[in-house]
Design an enzyme around this catalytic site. Structure first.
Site, PDB file in Angstrom:
ATOM      1  N   ASP A  99      38.325 -54.448  -1.792  1.00 56.22           N
ATOM      2  CA  ASP A  99      39.315 -54.629  -2.761  1.00 56.22           C
ATOM      3  C   ASP A  99      38.239 -55.275  -4.514  1.00 56.22           C
ATOM      4  OD1 ASP A  99      37.616 -56.771  -2.734  1.00 56.22           O
ATOM      5  OD2 ASP A  99      39.553 -58.384  -1.979  1.00 56.22           O
ATOM      6  N   ASP A 102      32.431 -56.899  -8.094  1.00 55.75           N
ATOM      7  CA  ASP A 102      32.252 -57.893  -9.336  1.00 55.75           C
ATOM      8  C   ASP A 102      30.695 -58.384  -9.401  1.00 55.75           C
ATOM      9  OD1 ASP A 102      31.627 -60.279 -10.186  1.00 55.75           O
ATOM     10  OD2 ASP A 102      32.552 -61.994  -8.500  1.00 55.75           O
ATOM     11  N   ARG A 164      47.185 -63.370  -0.400  1.00 51.35           N
ATOM     12  CA  ARG A 164      46.940 -62.629  -0.522  1.00 51.35           C
ATOM     13  C   ARG A 164      48.641 -61.710  -0.326  1.00 51.35           C
ATOM     14  NH1 ARG A 164      41.713 -61.978   0.774  1.00 51.35           N
ATOM     15  NH2 ARG A 164      40.575 -63.430   2.792  1.00 51.35           N
TER      16      ARG A 164
HETATM   17  P1  IMP Z   1      30.275 -59.016  -4.703  1.00 48.08           P
HETATM   18  O1  IMP Z   1      29.040 -58.469  -4.056  1.00 48.08           O
HETATM   19  O2  IMP Z   1      30.015 -59.799  -6.325  1.00 48.08           O
HETATM   20  O3  IMP Z   1      30.430 -58.020  -6.313  1.00 48.08           O
HETATM   21  O4  IMP Z   1      31.564 -59.967  -4.870  1.00 48.08           O
HETATM   22  C1  IMP Z   1      33.061 -58.893  -4.230  1.00 48.08           C
HETATM   23  C2  IMP Z   1      33.663 -59.433  -3.107  1.00 48.08           C
HETATM   24  O5  IMP Z   1      34.046 -60.928  -3.897  1.00 48.08           O
HETATM   25  C3  IMP Z   1      35.056 -58.879  -2.587  1.00 48.08           C
HETATM   26  O6  IMP Z   1      34.421 -58.121  -1.836  1.00 48.08           O
HETATM   27  C4  IMP Z   1      35.756 -60.077  -2.805  1.00 48.08           C
HETATM   28  O7  IMP Z   1      35.792 -60.343  -2.005  1.00 48.08           O
HETATM   29  C5  IMP Z   1      35.484 -60.979  -4.268  1.00 48.08           C
HETATM   30  N1  IMP Z   1      35.351 -61.726  -4.617  1.00 48.08           N
HETATM   31  C6  IMP Z   1      34.981 -60.923  -6.329  1.00 48.08           C
HETATM   32  N2  IMP Z   1      35.418 -61.088  -6.850  1.00 48.08           N
HETATM   33  C7  IMP Z   1      36.932 -61.567  -6.808  1.00 48.08           C
HETATM   34  C8  IMP Z   1      38.269 -62.305  -7.125  1.00 48.08           C
HETATM   35  O8  IMP Z   1      38.484 -62.642  -8.716  1.00 48.08           O
HETATM   36  N3  IMP Z   1      39.061 -62.574  -6.972  1.00 48.08           N
HETATM   37  C9  IMP Z   1      39.032 -62.800  -5.082  1.00 48.08           C
HETATM   38  N4  IMP Z   1      37.666 -62.153  -4.795  1.00 48.08           N
HETATM   39  C10 IMP Z   1      36.717 -62.101  -5.381  1.00 48.08           C
HETATM   40 MG    MG Z   2      35.145 -59.398   0.241  1.00 48.58          MG
END
Ligand code: IMP
Ligand code: MG
Length: 175
Positions: A99, A102, A164
């Site tokens: 989705d 981050d 969701r």
């Molecule tokens: P990353 O590993 O830091 O890139 O985070 C990615 C995961 O964190 C995604 O699979 C999302 O499930 C969750 N995530 C990151 N930011 C958000 C947000 O703003 N809303 C909801 N889920 C998020």
């Molecule tokens: Mg996730």
């Protein structure tokens, strides 16, 4: 409910962008010797993956991977757990769908595990990317929209396990 939010991307913004992503991905997939595997990350990518797969005009396998990185809080726990063995992807070309990117940790870790297990090409695709945080990380190969560095939810993304099922993507303005 005392939280406040506003629409960041409407359902029609999203469907237009998902269609364009589907066309880009179809072009990549048509150049492959064998149908790729769309590996989508549950639960967050459930709505995006369902829409995206129907915009991809070529044969592919569709498989989900349950990955947990967020608990009940808004901050990443930094620890990931997986529901399947990556060995089943040896010799396959993978489209890894989530989705949102981050910090980029989720996609980086899973891409690394797929490659270590013998996957061929691994292309990454997210509907949203927070470029502020993604700066040090590799940007996904296919991105729907850049998003601000704030918590977003709806269209598959949850806020503490809820929302969701919203058809648009909202930004949390006040908790
Ligand atoms: P990353 O590993 O830091 O890139 O985070 C990615 C995961 O964190 C995604 O699979 C999302 O499930 C969750 N995530 C990151 N930011 C958000 C947000 O703003 N809303 C909801 N889920 C998020
Ligand atoms: Mg996730």
């Amino acid at each position: 409910m005392c939280m406040q939010s506003q629409v960041l991307f409407s359902a029609s913004d999203i469907s237009g962008r998902v269609r364009a992503l589907g066309a880009e991905i179809s072009e990549w997939a048509r150049g492959l010797p064998e149908p790729p595997v769309m590996l989508w990350l549950a639960e967050g990518a459930v709505v995006f993956a369902a829409d995206l797969m129907r915009e991809i005009g070529c044969d592919m396998q569709v498989v989900s991977l349950k990955v947990s990185s967020y608990g009940a809080s808004l901050k990443s726990s930094g620890t990931l757990r997986y529901s399947r063995d990556f060995c089943e992807f040896a010799g396959k070309n993978i489209l890894l769908v989530d989705d949102i990117s981050d910090t980029g940790l989720t996609l980086r870790e899973i891409t690394g595990k797929l490659k270590d297990s013998g996957a061929l090409q691994v292309k990454t695709c997210t509907l949203l990317c927070k470029p502020g945080k993604c700066a040090g990380a590799r940007r996904p190969d296919f991105v729907g929209f850049d998003a601000p560095d704030s918590f977003v939810f709806g269209y598959g993304l949850d806020f503490s396990g809820r929302f969701r099922n919203l058809p648009d993507i909202r930004i949390l303005t006040k908790e």
